[in-house]
Design a protein around this motif. Structure first.
Motif, PDB file in Angstrom:
ATOM      1  N   ARG A  20      55.993  -9.636  -6.283  1.00 36.00           N
ATOM      2  CA  ARG A  20      54.606  -9.150  -6.399  1.00 36.00           C
ATOM      3  C   ARG A  20      53.676 -10.281  -6.815  1.00 36.00           C
ATOM      4  NH1 ARG A  20      55.423  -5.259 -10.085  1.00 36.00           N
ATOM      5  NH2 ARG A  20      56.188  -3.891  -8.427  1.00 36.00           N
ATOM      6  N   GLU A  77      57.023  -5.668  -1.230  1.00 35.86           N
ATOM      7  CA  GLU A  77      55.954  -6.384  -1.925  1.00 35.86           C
ATOM      8  C   GLU A  77      55.469  -7.561  -1.075  1.00 35.86           C
ATOM      9  OE1 GLU A  77      54.592  -5.378  -4.707  1.00 35.86           O
ATOM     10  OE2 GLU A  77      56.048  -3.805  -5.195  1.00 35.86           O
ATOM     11  N   GLN A  80      53.236  -7.061   2.100  1.00 37.82           N
ATOM     12  CA  GLN A  80      51.825  -6.694   1.952  1.00 37.82           C
ATOM     13  C   GLN A  80      50.914  -7.882   2.226  1.00 37.82           C
ATOM     14  OE1 GLN A  80      50.745  -4.161  -1.447  1.00 37.82           O
ATOM     15  NE2 GLN A  80      52.930  -3.782  -1.781  1.00 37.82           N
ATOM     16  N   LYS A 251      51.171  -0.755   3.724  1.00 39.00           N
ATOM     17  CA  LYS A 251      50.466  -0.734   2.440  1.00 39.00           C
ATOM     18  C   LYS A 251      49.462  -1.894   2.348  1.00 39.00           C
ATOM     19  CE  LYS A 251      49.663   0.901  -1.680  1.00 39.00           C
ATOM     20  NZ  LYS A 251      50.700   0.905  -2.726  1.00 39.00           N
ATOM     21  N   GLY A 252      49.837  -3.057   2.875  1.00 33.57           N
ATOM     22  CA  GLY A 252      48.909  -4.178   2.885  1.00 33.57           C
ATOM     23  C   GLY A 252      47.678  -3.874   3.710  1.00 33.57           C
ATOM     24  N   LEU A 254      46.463  -0.896   4.213  1.00 34.24           N
ATOM     25  CA  LEU A 254      45.685   0.080   3.442  1.00 34.24           C
ATOM     26  C   LEU A 254      44.859  -0.609   2.356  1.00 34.24           C
ATOM     27  CD1 LEU A 254      44.978   3.009   2.659  1.00 34.24           C
ATOM     28  CD2 LEU A 254      47.044   3.027   1.230  1.00 34.24           C
ATOM     29  N   ASN A 255      45.475  -1.480   1.596  1.00 34.29           N
ATOM     30  CA  ASN A 255      44.762  -2.163   0.521  1.00 34.29           C
ATOM     31  C   ASN A 255      43.591  -2.992   1.058  1.00 34.29           C
ATOM     32  OD1 ASN A 255      46.559  -1.098  -1.326  1.00 34.29           O
ATOM     33  ND2 ASN A 255      47.860  -2.918  -1.377  1.00 34.29           N
ATOM     34  N   ALA A 256      43.841  -3.711   2.160  1.00 28.82           N
ATOM     35  CA  ALA A 256      42.778  -4.537   2.737  1.00 28.82           C
ATOM     36  C   ALA A 256      41.660  -3.675   3.301  1.00 28.82           C
ATOM     37  CB  ALA A 256      43.357  -5.440   3.825  1.00 28.82           C
ATOM     38  N   ILE A 258      40.719  -0.661   2.235  1.00 30.55           N
ATOM     39  CA  ILE A 258      39.944  -0.133   1.103  1.00 30.55           C
ATOM     40  C   ILE A 258      38.988  -1.195   0.583  1.00 30.55           C
ATOM     41  CG2 ILE A 258      40.120   0.645  -1.290  1.00 30.55           C
ATOM     42  CD1 ILE A 258      42.758   2.033  -0.468  1.00 30.55           C
ATOM     43  N   GLU A 259      39.486  -2.407   0.411  1.00 31.60           N
ATOM     44  CA  GLU A 259      38.641  -3.487  -0.104  1.00 31.60           C
ATOM     45  C   GLU A 259      37.461  -3.764   0.829  1.00 31.60           C
ATOM     46  OE1 GLU A 259      39.032  -8.194  -1.462  1.00 31.60           O
ATOM     47  OE2 GLU A 259      40.745  -7.132  -0.618  1.00 31.60           O
ATOM     48  N   THR A 287      47.103   7.173   3.526  1.00 32.48           N
ATOM     49  CA  THR A 287      47.787   7.167   2.227  1.00 32.48           C
ATOM     50  C   THR A 287      48.914   8.191   2.205  1.00 32.48           C
ATOM     51  OG1 THR A 287      45.751   6.465   1.124  1.00 32.48           O
ATOM     52  CG2 THR A 287      47.479   7.424  -0.262  1.00 32.48           C
TER      53      THR A 287
END
Length: 412
Positions: A20, A77, A80, A251-252, A254-256, A258-259, A287
């Protein structure tokens, strides 16, 4: 929402934390190797410095000899930041477990030549073996040897005689094979899955294992180690190689997303994109898909670990469960990554944007033969309808490794 996962050892937790911590560093490096065919030496070095390659390395050779599942938690991890790096962490670093199936003399030779324990493997291709005094002469060409430029050895399959299937697993040391620079892929572009070529290379007997010995439980090489990992029938483990990279790329993305979405404004009137209901729903569905896939993958890791601890062969129900549900969950990861990439519009398709890159990586993973939809789903329907699947363990016919079986089944 935090999705629960099976309990893991303290050492495994340390490696997950180390993975991580590497994510920002790898993500920052990605633009520098966009389009490259291999991961940079610096990225491989960072993962090795963190000890990620030692998860399944036998303890007698300096590894951690962890329980099954460590690669899944680690690679989800890493992926992502980069699907290619996640692939190396989840698949290539896992191959060191294969060495534990070879005779002790072969294990000593490999770790003497390659103390890092990074092994490339290749089974897509053809190799011919000819018996000579003390071993066999090997010639052939194979593709999809992921991470081979960073590996300290190579394992391939090859055939002696005229039968329809390969007969041996062959372990080669540095200098005994040639790497052909052939990898050129949109997805997983930096995995370095090149072709390898071998011409009239002598392989001593100790570095040759017959197919049905290697693929059966308790191969001779496992006797010198404590962990159950080297004793298990290997084929059911293979689907789990891909779970971490699948989940990590989704997941990566998704995170990008959202940002980016939190900051986005419409290009014409400047309205906030984040307040639009379809945008919010898209994030919610993605999600949910990722959460559902996580539950499936975590459960398969739990089942594989329980199987390893039991000392028995894998239960037919667990084998069928993994065939069906891991592949189904892979499609949920792909669906999430797809909707996230599409939801960003034209601006989200730029090469500088990580979301379409991670989506493409995720899509490439789902094309692997282990995740083939029909092969994964049909056995459940066959069994429900009272038809034989062709897999001896699922059909509860026999566990005799000498019995003929389908080419892509429990053991092959």
């Amino acid at each position: 929402m935090t999705v629960s996962r099976p309990e893991i050892s303290a050492k495994c937790a340390d490696l997950v934390t180390a993975a991580r911590d590497l994510v920002p560093e790898i993500a920052a490096a990605v633009p520098s190797y966009r389009g490259a065919r291999d991961l940079p030496v610096s990225v491989i070095a960072a993962m090795k410095e963190a000890g990620l390659h030692k998860a399944y390395m036998p303890s007698r050779y300096g590894g951690y000899e962890l329980d099954w599942g460590a690669h899944y938690y680690i690679s989800r991890e890493i992926a992502q930041a980069c699907g290619s790096a996640g692939w190396i962490a989840g698949l290539v670093f896992t191959h060191v477990m294969c060495i534990g199936r070879f005779p002790e003399k072969a294990q000593d030779a490999f770790f003497t030549a390659s103390p890092d324990g990074i092994l490339a493997t290749a089974s897509a291709g053809s190799g011919v073996l000819e018996r000579v005094p003390g071993g066999m002469q090997l010639s052939g060409r194979w593709g999809w040897a992921s991470g081979v430029r960073h590996a300290g050895g190579l394992m391939v399959i090859a055939k002696e005689g005229d039968g329809p299937l390969f007969t041996h697993f062959c372990l080669l040391l540095p200098g005994e094979y040639t790497i052909e620079d052939t990898w050129d892929s949109a997805g997983l572009h930096a995995t370095g899955s090149h072709h390898v070529k071998i011409v009239n290379q002598f392989i001593p007997d100790e570095r040759l294992v017959e197919r049905d010995v290697y693929l059966a439980p308790n191969p001779p090489g496992s006797e010198i180690h404590s962990s159950y990992v080297y004793r298990l029938r290997p084929a059911p483990l293979q689907k789990s190689y891909f779970m971490g990279p699948l989940l990590g790329t989704a997941k990566g993305a998704l995170n990008a997303t959202i940002e980016q979405t939190a900051k986005r404004r419409g290009q014409i009137v400047g309205e906030r994109v984040a307040v639009q209901t379809p945008v919010q729903v898209n994030l919610g569905v993605a999600t949910a898909e990722i959460d559902a896939a996580t539950l499936v993958f975590d459960e398969y890791v739990r089942r594989l670990h329980a199987w390893g601890l039991s000392g028995n062969d894998i239960a037919p129900d667990d084998l069928l469960w993994g065939k069906r549900n891991v592949t189904f969950a892979s499609r949920m990861c792909l669906s999430a990554a797809d909707r996230l990439s599409a939801g960003l519009g034209a601006g989200g398709q730029l090469q500088s944007n990580p979301v379409p890159r991670l989506y493409t990586d995720c899509r490439s993973i789902t094309t692997h033969v282990e995740l083939h939809w029909d092969h994964s789903m049909a056995p459940t329907g066959m069994l429900a309808l009272g038809l034989p699947t062709g897999d001896p363990l699922i059909d509860r016919e026999t566990t005799d490794p000498k019995v003929e079986r389908v080419i892509i089944g429990t053991q092959i």
